[in-house]
Design a protein around this motif. Structure first.
Motif, PDB file in Angstrom:
ATOM      1  N   VAL A   1      44.571  29.876  28.217  1.00 29.16           N
ATOM      2  CA  VAL A   1      44.942  31.022  27.758  1.00 29.16           C
ATOM      3  C   VAL A   1      45.501  31.667  29.137  1.00 29.16           C
ATOM      4  O   VAL A   1      46.602  32.269  29.037  1.00 29.16           O
ATOM      5  CB  VAL A   1      43.899  31.998  27.311  1.00 29.16           C
ATOM      6  CG1 VAL A   1      44.479  33.436  27.013  1.00 29.16           C
ATOM      7  CG2 VAL A   1      43.296  31.205  26.209  1.00 29.16           C
ATOM      8  N   ARG A   2      44.656  31.654  30.187  1.00 28.93           N
ATOM      9  CA  ARG A   2      45.213  32.232  31.660  1.00 28.93           C
ATOM     10  C   ARG A   2      45.003  31.537  32.641  1.00 28.93           C
ATOM     11  O   ARG A   2      43.819  31.589  33.357  1.00 28.93           O
ATOM     12  CB  ARG A   2      44.406  33.570  31.540  1.00 28.93           C
ATOM     13  CG  ARG A   2      45.005  34.739  32.579  1.00 28.93           C
ATOM     14  CD  ARG A   2      44.102  36.046  32.576  1.00 28.93           C
ATOM     15  NE  ARG A   2      44.499  36.902  33.504  1.00 28.93           N
ATOM     16  CZ  ARG A   2      43.693  37.816  33.990  1.00 28.93           C
ATOM     17  NH1 ARG A   2      42.652  38.134  33.400  1.00 28.93           N
ATOM     18  NH2 ARG A   2      44.384  38.754  34.712  1.00 28.93           N
ATOM     19  N   PRO A   3      45.937  30.508  32.954  1.00 30.89           N
ATOM     20  CA  PRO A   3      45.405  29.496  33.962  1.00 30.89           C
ATOM     21  C   PRO A   3      45.214  30.029  35.211  1.00 30.89           C
ATOM     22  O   PRO A   3      44.847  29.442  36.049  1.00 30.89           O
ATOM     23  CB  PRO A   3      46.623  28.457  33.942  1.00 30.89           C
ATOM     24  CG  PRO A   3      47.787  29.072  33.167  1.00 30.89           C
ATOM     25  CD  PRO A   3      46.899  30.265  32.279  1.00 30.89           C
ATOM     26  N   ASP A   4      45.819  31.145  35.561  1.00 30.74           N
ATOM     27  CA  ASP A   4      45.850  31.980  36.870  1.00 30.74           C
ATOM     28  C   ASP A   4      44.965  33.163  37.211  1.00 30.74           C
ATOM     29  O   ASP A   4      45.049  33.655  38.031  1.00 30.74           O
ATOM     30  CB  ASP A   4      47.370  32.019  37.550  1.00 30.74           C
ATOM     31  CG  ASP A   4      47.901  33.247  36.558  1.00 30.74           C
ATOM     32  OD1 ASP A   4      47.445  33.384  35.575  1.00 30.74           O
ATOM     33  OD2 ASP A   4      48.873  33.838  37.034  1.00 30.74           O
ATOM     34  N   GLY A   5      44.090  33.137  36.165  1.00 29.47           N
ATOM     35  CA  GLY A   5      43.323  34.373  36.072  1.00 29.47           C
ATOM     36  C   GLY A   5      42.426  34.542  37.160  1.00 29.47           C
ATOM     37  O   GLY A   5      42.178  35.505  37.834  1.00 29.47           O
ATOM     38  N   PRO A   6      41.822  33.264  37.790  1.00 33.67           N
ATOM     39  CA  PRO A   6      40.844  33.557  38.916  1.00 33.67           C
ATOM     40  C   PRO A   6      41.608  33.818  40.167  1.00 33.67           C
ATOM     41  O   PRO A   6      41.087  34.739  41.044  1.00 33.67           O
ATOM     42  CB  PRO A   6      39.991  32.104  38.891  1.00 33.67           C
ATOM     43  CG  PRO A   6      40.115  31.502  37.638  1.00 33.67           C
ATOM     44  CD  PRO A   6      41.687  31.918  37.149  1.00 33.67           C
ATOM     45  N   GLU A   7      42.601  33.356  40.379  1.00 36.36           N
ATOM     46  CA  GLU A   7      43.526  33.607  41.551  1.00 36.36           C
ATOM     47  C   GLU A   7      43.986  34.926  41.259  1.00 36.36           C
ATOM     48  O   GLU A   7      44.021  35.846  42.410  1.00 36.36           O
ATOM     49  CB  GLU A   7      44.686  32.803  41.642  1.00 36.36           C
ATOM     50  CG  GLU A   7      44.358  31.216  41.844  1.00 36.36           C
ATOM     51  CD  GLU A   7      44.053  30.325  40.597  1.00 36.36           C
ATOM     52  OE1 GLU A   7      44.374  29.214  40.564  1.00 36.36           O
ATOM     53  OE2 GLU A   7      44.013  30.967  39.449  1.00 36.36           O
ATOM     54  N   ARG A   8      44.393  35.526  40.018  1.00 37.75           N
ATOM     55  CA  ARG A   8      44.782  36.958  40.142  1.00 37.75           C
ATOM     56  C   ARG A   8      43.414  37.972  40.459  1.00 37.75           C
ATOM     57  O   ARG A   8      43.722  38.826  41.231  1.00 37.75           O
ATOM     58  CB  ARG A   8      45.339  37.233  38.607  1.00 37.75           C
ATOM     59  CG  ARG A   8      46.420  36.763  38.475  1.00 37.75           C
ATOM     60  CD  ARG A   8      46.810  37.059  36.854  1.00 37.75           C
ATOM     61  NE  ARG A   8      48.419  36.831  36.629  1.00 37.75           N
ATOM     62  CZ  ARG A   8      49.388  37.924  36.442  1.00 37.75           C
ATOM     63  NH1 ARG A   8      48.682  39.087  36.434  1.00 37.75           N
ATOM     64  NH2 ARG A   8      50.336  37.686  36.040  1.00 37.75           N
ATOM     65  N   ILE A   9      42.500  37.554  40.022  1.00 46.91           N
ATOM     66  CA  ILE A   9      41.181  38.572  40.242  1.00 46.91           C
ATOM     67  C   ILE A   9      40.942  38.414  41.844  1.00 46.91           C
ATOM     68  O   ILE A   9      40.707  39.513  42.404  1.00 46.91           O
ATOM     69  CB  ILE A   9      40.019  38.035  39.524  1.00 46.91           C
ATOM     70  CG1 ILE A   9      40.275  38.074  37.922  1.00 46.91           C
ATOM     71  CG2 ILE A   9      38.668  38.603  40.015  1.00 46.91           C
ATOM     72  CD1 ILE A   9      39.215  37.646  37.251  1.00 46.91           C
ATOM     73  N   ALA A  10      41.076  37.112  42.425  1.00 42.99           N
ATOM     74  CA  ALA A  10      40.875  37.179  43.854  1.00 42.99           C
ATOM     75  C   ALA A  10      41.530  38.063  44.725  1.00 42.99           C
ATOM     76  O   ALA A  10      41.217  38.718  45.496  1.00 42.99           O
ATOM     77  CB  ALA A  10      40.800  35.746  44.352  1.00 42.99           C
ATOM     78  N   THR A  11      42.959  37.955  44.225  1.00 43.14           N
ATOM     79  CA  THR A  11      44.213  38.677  44.906  1.00 43.14           C
ATOM     80  C   THR A  11      43.939  40.319  44.589  1.00 43.14           C
ATOM     81  O   THR A  11      44.112  40.993  45.454  1.00 43.14           O
ATOM     82  CB  THR A  11      45.534  38.136  44.259  1.00 43.14           C
ATOM     83  OG1 THR A  11      45.710  36.851  44.538  1.00 43.14           O
ATOM     84  CG2 THR A  11      46.684  39.268  45.047  1.00 43.14           C
TER      85      THR A  11
END
Length: 509
Positions: free
Chosen positions: A173-183
């Motif tokens: 659903v949200r493949p870049d979710g962890p990277e967004r949260i880290a940013t």
């Protein structure tokens, strides 16, 4: 001859203070609950809830890896599952072949020490070694036949596989979710400058760069936001408008909407190297590593606690082993804090267990639902303070024992309280007596690396990593007893010079 470091008083103030909730606590909480619920539903259908110990061991692997991009999460959770299967397999085999409880305590303590060192060396993140130690130590004392071990391990592996799939499912659903949260975390840390400590922002920026390194093609659009957070480390700091702009970008990234368009492009910067594998872990455990004394503390403290528990007549000596393993932290001060929090949390948790037991015993479904609710509550509260998380963990651990059949409540509560006091007392004594003088050596090494990264003109990422390592080494050594005096002035000076050099690199980008 090095001047000895003065023994610092062990603090009491603030030990029970509640922190802010973890920003991603629902992810591990719901993942583990889903994995456990799926396994328990199958066992209920088969009327074999007595096998829940094995499925719970695999399902709890879903607690790991939620702070990592999916590529890294896949590797981390897979290794946790394999480590759980290996640890439980060794424990069940020993339970089937070894009749001496004294020997079983020793074996459980050695495995607990291995868990501590390997998890710290691999930096698996929360919940660290304690969940692995809990399920493995329990398995050492489960009545077992050698012929049943393969089938029971199959249950662990099956539940662990389900946990892996649940942890990876959000990638659809949200493949870049962890990277967004880290940013977003990096932006939020930068927005708190200049009031916050610079090393907190440096750590958040470093974590964001490592996250982006796991999938650079997909997350290159996030790099300008990380660079903007890094720019806040400049001497000028943030004005109110800039701080609000950073927080606004962070909110947008967390919501998952389209990326803001008002961030300036940044100069291309090589991303952080991907985290190392087995070779890196082994390098961190080489002779002379500061992790080895901590492992020795766990082994000695857990063994002494388990044997004392047996001598006092406890039927659950593995609880003392787990308590000792959880109390032994990176330094004496942190171990003291964890010990006090463990005692308070277990005491309140026993009261919660007493209140919930009549409800849980109304039927198997009620028992399962109560345990699942406590699991979610533990994850929701653990980051706020360890003692608060223990209030849920304690009754959950006791209720898991009820899956195989009811036990006298007074005996369970009495053993738990005895094992808690024994484990905390002996592990703290061992932490004081088994010194970790290598902590001071780690500070010297970190100072050298930070100076080299600054003077040699290394990349922003290398300098940031060196400063984060220096701060971590200094914090660990500051809470350790019986060691040479720390070079606090040199650490402070190197941090100032390092952040000044980092700000210069960002400004010229």
């Amino acid at each position: 001859m090095a001047k000895p470091c003065p023994v610092r008083p062990l603090p009491l103030r603030g030990l029970l203070r509640l922190n802010r909730p973890a920003d991603i606590w629902p992810k591990p909480a719901l993942s583990a609950a889903a994995a456990m619920a799926a396994a328990d539903a199958v066992l209920l259908t088969l009327d074999r809830l007595d096998l829940a110990l094995y499925t719970a061991a695999g399902a709890l692997c879903a607690l790991y890896g939620h702070d990592r991009p999916y590529a890294a999460r896949a590797r981390t959770v897979a290794w946790v599952v394999l480590g759980t299967v290996a640890g439980v397999g060794a424990a069940l085999t020993a339970a089937a072949l070894v009749s001496s409880a004294v020997v079983l305590v020793l074996l459980a303590s050695l495995v607990a020490a291995a868990h501590k060192m390997l998890c710290d060396a691999a930096r698996v993140g929360p919940p660290g070694n304690i969940v692995l130690t809990f399920v493995t130590s329990t398995a050492f004392f489960v009545p077992q036949r050698a012929a049943d071990v393969p089938a029971h391990l199959g249950l662990v592996l099956a539940a662990g596989t389900a946990a892996w799939l649940i942890c990876m499912a959000p990638a659809l659903v949200r493949p870049d979710g962890p990277e967004r949260i880290a940013t977003a975390r990096a932006l939020e840390a930068a927005a708190r400058l200049p009031g916050a400590e610079p090393h907190a922002t440096a750590a958040a920026v470093g974590a964001a760069r490592r996250a982006l390194a796991c999938s650079p093609a997909r997350t290159s659009t996030l790099a300008p936001f990380v660079a903007r957070a890094e720019a806040a480390l400049s001497a000028a700091g943030n004005g109110p408008d800039e701080a609000e702009r950073l927080r606004s970008w962070a909110r947008t990234l967390r919501r998952g909407g389209p990326l803001p368009k008002d961030v300036p492009a940044a100069r291309p910067e090589p991303t952080a190297p991907k985290p190392g594998g087995a070779r890196t872990v082994l390098a961190r455990l080489r002779p002379g590593s500061p992790l080895l004394p901590v492992g020795a503390r766990v082994a000695v403290g857990a063994a002494l606690a388990g044997w004392t528990s047996l001598a006092l007549g406890s039927a659950h000596p593995y609880w003392a082993v787990v308590t000792a393993a959880s109390v032994c932290q990176a330094n004496t001060t942190l171990s003291w804090q964890r010990g006090v929090q463990r005692v308070v949390g277990n005491l309140v948790g026993l009261a919660v267990f007493t209140a919930l037991l009549p409800v849980a015993r109304t039927g198997q479904i009620a028992l399962v639902l109560t345990a699942l609710a406590l699991q979610i509550g533990a994850e929701a509260s653990m980051a706020r303070n360890y003692w608060l998380g223990s209030v849920c963990v304690t009754p959950m651990a006791l209720l898991l024992g009820e899956f195989g059949g009811p036990h006298p409540a007074a005996g369970l509560a009495g053993d738990r309280w005895t094992d808690t006091l024994v484990g905390v007392t002996l592990s703290l004594a061992v932490c004081v007596l088994v010194t970790n003088r290598r902590a001071a050596g780690r500070v010297e090494t970190a100072l050298h690396r930070a100076r080299l990264a600054r003077e040699a003109g290394h990349s922003r990422e290398q300098l940031t990593a060196a400063l984060v390592e220096l701060r971590e080494a200094a914090d660990v050594a500051a809470g350790e007893w019986w060691q040479p005096a720390l070079p606090e002035d040199r650490v402070a000076q190197e941090e100032r010079e390092g952040h000044r050099a980092l700000a210069a690199l960002v400004t010229t980008a």
